[in-house]
Motif scaffolding. Sequence first.
Motif, PDB file in Angstrom:
ATOM      1  N   PRO A  12       0.831  -1.199   0.000  1.00  0.00           N
ATOM      2  CA  PRO A  12       0.000   0.000   0.000  1.00  0.00           C
ATOM      3  C   PRO A  12       0.866   1.249   0.000  1.00  0.00           C
ATOM      4  CG  PRO A  12      -0.077  -1.087   2.138  1.00  0.00           C
ATOM      5  CD  PRO A  12       0.720  -1.965   1.220  1.00  0.00           C
ATOM      6  N   PRO A  13       0.430   2.270  -0.702  1.00  0.00           N
ATOM      7  CA  PRO A  13       1.231   3.496  -0.732  1.00  0.00           C
ATOM      8  C   PRO A  13       1.303   4.128   0.652  1.00  0.00           C
ATOM      9  CG  PRO A  13      -0.932   3.865  -1.722  1.00  0.00           C
ATOM     10  CD  PRO A  13      -0.831   2.397  -1.416  1.00  0.00           C
ATOM     11  N   ALA A  14       2.444   4.718   0.953  1.00  0.00           N
ATOM     12  CA  ALA A  14       2.616   5.402   2.237  1.00  0.00           C
ATOM     13  C   ALA A  14       1.711   6.624   2.270  1.00  0.00           C
ATOM     14  CB  ALA A  14       4.064   5.820   2.413  1.00  0.00           C
ATOM     15  N   ARG A  15       1.094   6.829   3.426  1.00  0.00           N
ATOM     16  CA  ARG A  15       0.236   8.004   3.564  1.00  0.00           C
ATOM     17  C   ARG A  15       1.113   9.232   3.732  1.00  0.00           C
ATOM     18  NH1 ARG A  15      -3.586   6.152   8.302  1.00  0.00           N
ATOM     19  NH2 ARG A  15      -2.342   7.779   9.201  1.00  0.00           N
ATOM     20  N   PRO A  16       0.743  10.318   3.071  1.00  0.00           N
ATOM     21  CA  PRO A  16       1.520  11.541   3.291  1.00  0.00           C
ATOM     22  C   PRO A  16       1.295  12.026   4.722  1.00  0.00           C
ATOM     23  CG  PRO A  16      -0.420  11.982   1.934  1.00  0.00           C
ATOM     24  CD  PRO A  16      -0.364  10.497   2.144  1.00  0.00           C
ATOM     25  N   PRO A  17       2.253  12.760   5.246  1.00  0.00           N
ATOM     26  CA  PRO A  17       2.101  13.265   6.615  1.00  0.00           C
ATOM     27  C   PRO A  17       0.834  14.116   6.740  1.00  0.00           C
ATOM     28  CG  PRO A  17       4.305  13.694   5.778  1.00  0.00           C
ATOM     29  CD  PRO A  17       3.493  13.186   4.628  1.00  0.00           C
ATOM     30  N   SER A  18       0.023  13.806   7.721  1.00  0.00           N
ATOM     31  CA  SER A  18      -1.217  14.557   7.906  1.00  0.00           C
ATOM     32  C   SER A  18      -0.924  15.938   8.480  1.00  0.00           C
ATOM     33  CB  SER A  18      -2.168  13.800   8.842  1.00  0.00           C
ATOM     34  OG  SER A  18      -1.716  13.877  10.171  1.00  0.00           O
ATOM     35  N   ALA A  19      -1.839  16.837   8.242  1.00  0.00           N
ATOM     36  CA  ALA A  19      -1.703  18.198   8.775  1.00  0.00           C
ATOM     37  C   ALA A  19      -1.726  18.169  10.304  1.00  0.00           C
ATOM     38  CB  ALA A  19      -2.822  19.088   8.234  1.00  0.00           C
ATOM     39  N   ASP A  20      -2.538  17.270  10.885  1.00  0.00           N
ATOM     40  CA  ASP A  20      -2.587  17.171  12.348  1.00  0.00           C
ATOM     41  C   ASP A  20      -1.264  16.680  12.920  1.00  0.00           C
ATOM     42  OD1 ASP A  20      -5.172  18.091  12.477  1.00  0.00           O
ATOM     43  OD2 ASP A  20      -6.084  16.130  12.786  1.00  0.00           O
ATOM     44  N   ALA A  21      -0.658  15.683  12.282  1.00  0.00           N
ATOM     45  CA  ALA A  21       0.632  15.179  12.763  1.00  0.00           C
ATOM     46  C   ALA A  21       1.696  16.262  12.633  1.00  0.00           C
ATOM     47  CB  ALA A  21       1.034  13.928  11.993  1.00  0.00           C
ATOM     48  N   GLN A  22       1.658  17.021  11.548  1.00  0.00           N
ATOM     49  CA  GLN A  22       2.620  18.115  11.376  1.00  0.00           C
ATOM     50  C   GLN A  22       2.417  19.160  12.466  1.00  0.00           C
ATOM     51  OE1 GLN A  22       2.881  19.669   7.277  1.00  0.00           O
ATOM     52  NE2 GLN A  22       1.872  17.773   6.654  1.00  0.00           N
ATOM     53  N   ALA A  23       1.175  19.502  12.751  1.00  0.00           N
ATOM     54  CA  ALA A  23       0.886  20.512  13.778  1.00  0.00           C
ATOM     55  C   ALA A  23       1.347  20.030  15.150  1.00  0.00           C
ATOM     56  CB  ALA A  23      -0.607  20.829  13.791  1.00  0.00           C
ATOM     57  N   ARG A  24       1.082  18.771  15.465  1.00  0.00           N
ATOM     58  CA  ARG A  24       1.477  18.222  16.764  1.00  0.00           C
ATOM     59  C   ARG A  24       2.994  18.287  16.946  1.00  0.00           C
ATOM     60  NH1 ARG A  24       0.389  13.260  15.826  1.00  0.00           N
ATOM     61  NH2 ARG A  24       2.554  12.635  15.629  1.00  0.00           N
ATOM     62  N   LEU A  25       3.741  17.838  15.930  1.00  0.00           N
ATOM     63  CA  LEU A  25       5.205  17.873  16.037  1.00  0.00           C
ATOM     64  C   LEU A  25       5.727  19.302  16.063  1.00  0.00           C
ATOM     65  CD1 LEU A  25       6.744  14.994  13.911  1.00  0.00           C
ATOM     66  CD2 LEU A  25       6.439  15.160  16.360  1.00  0.00           C
ATOM     67  N   LEU A  26       5.116  20.172  15.273  1.00  0.00           N
ATOM     68  CA  LEU A  26       5.555  21.577  15.261  1.00  0.00           C
ATOM     69  C   LEU A  26       5.378  22.199  16.648  1.00  0.00           C
ATOM     70  CD1 LEU A  26       6.630  23.988  13.613  1.00  0.00           C
ATOM     71  CD2 LEU A  26       4.229  24.581  13.164  1.00  0.00           C
ATOM     72  N   LEU A  27       4.236  21.968  17.287  1.00  0.00           N
ATOM     73  CA  LEU A  27       4.017  22.500  18.631  1.00  0.00           C
ATOM     74  C   LEU A  27       5.028  21.934  19.622  1.00  0.00           C
ATOM     75  CD1 LEU A  27       0.128  22.477  18.783  1.00  0.00           C
ATOM     76  CD2 LEU A  27       1.593  24.489  19.045  1.00  0.00           C
ATOM     77  N   LEU A  28       5.274  20.640  19.545  1.00  0.00           N
ATOM     78  CA  LEU A  28       6.228  20.004  20.443  1.00  0.00           C
ATOM     79  C   LEU A  28       7.632  20.574  20.249  1.00  0.00           C
ATOM     80  CD1 LEU A  28       6.766  17.775  22.554  1.00  0.00           C
ATOM     81  CD2 LEU A  28       7.089  16.190  20.639  1.00  0.00           C
TER      82      LEU A  28
END
Length: 184
Positions: free
Chosen positions: A13-29
Amino acid sequence: MPPNTTAPITAVPPARPPSADAQARLLLLIDVFSRAKTSKGIEGRMKLAKLDFLLRYPDRFDRLMAVRRPNVDAGENPWLTGTIEQSMIRYKYGPWDPAYYALLGTLTGKGLIEPKHEDAIATYCTTAAGHDVACALAESESWRPVRDRAVLLRRHFNLTGITLKNLIYETFPDIVEADWGTHL
């Protein structure tokens, strides 16, 4: 003899692109750790993964806080729905998400974080633009609890990646006993 052409073909299965929520969570951290007076950001992917594990899994965070800092309020659960967007897996050094490479690459490509390399360790910190985006996210009602939890992580768990791994292993033996690749 010709190859068997009747065997089923299994596609990866194709890899899912990074979600906006995951990006936001890591950015905040990353931003919370970048803004501490004496901090350079989050030093190493192992530390990032362990902090993100505690951010993603509020029940594990609460349990670790009860052990490590029993008299400190753990704050509001940032994931009010109780669902985890994407579970982490058990890997060599504990909880890990294979999406980190894509997430960190996306945040770097957007100019929101900057990895700095000293020796063999990458340190992740927010850029000025990343800090602005993180501040805007933190002002929203839905992301404020995530930022608040990240602040608690910085205050009580700003340890080395190896120390965090050992603390997680000591507190959660089920992670140690899980097979590599098992979803947590």
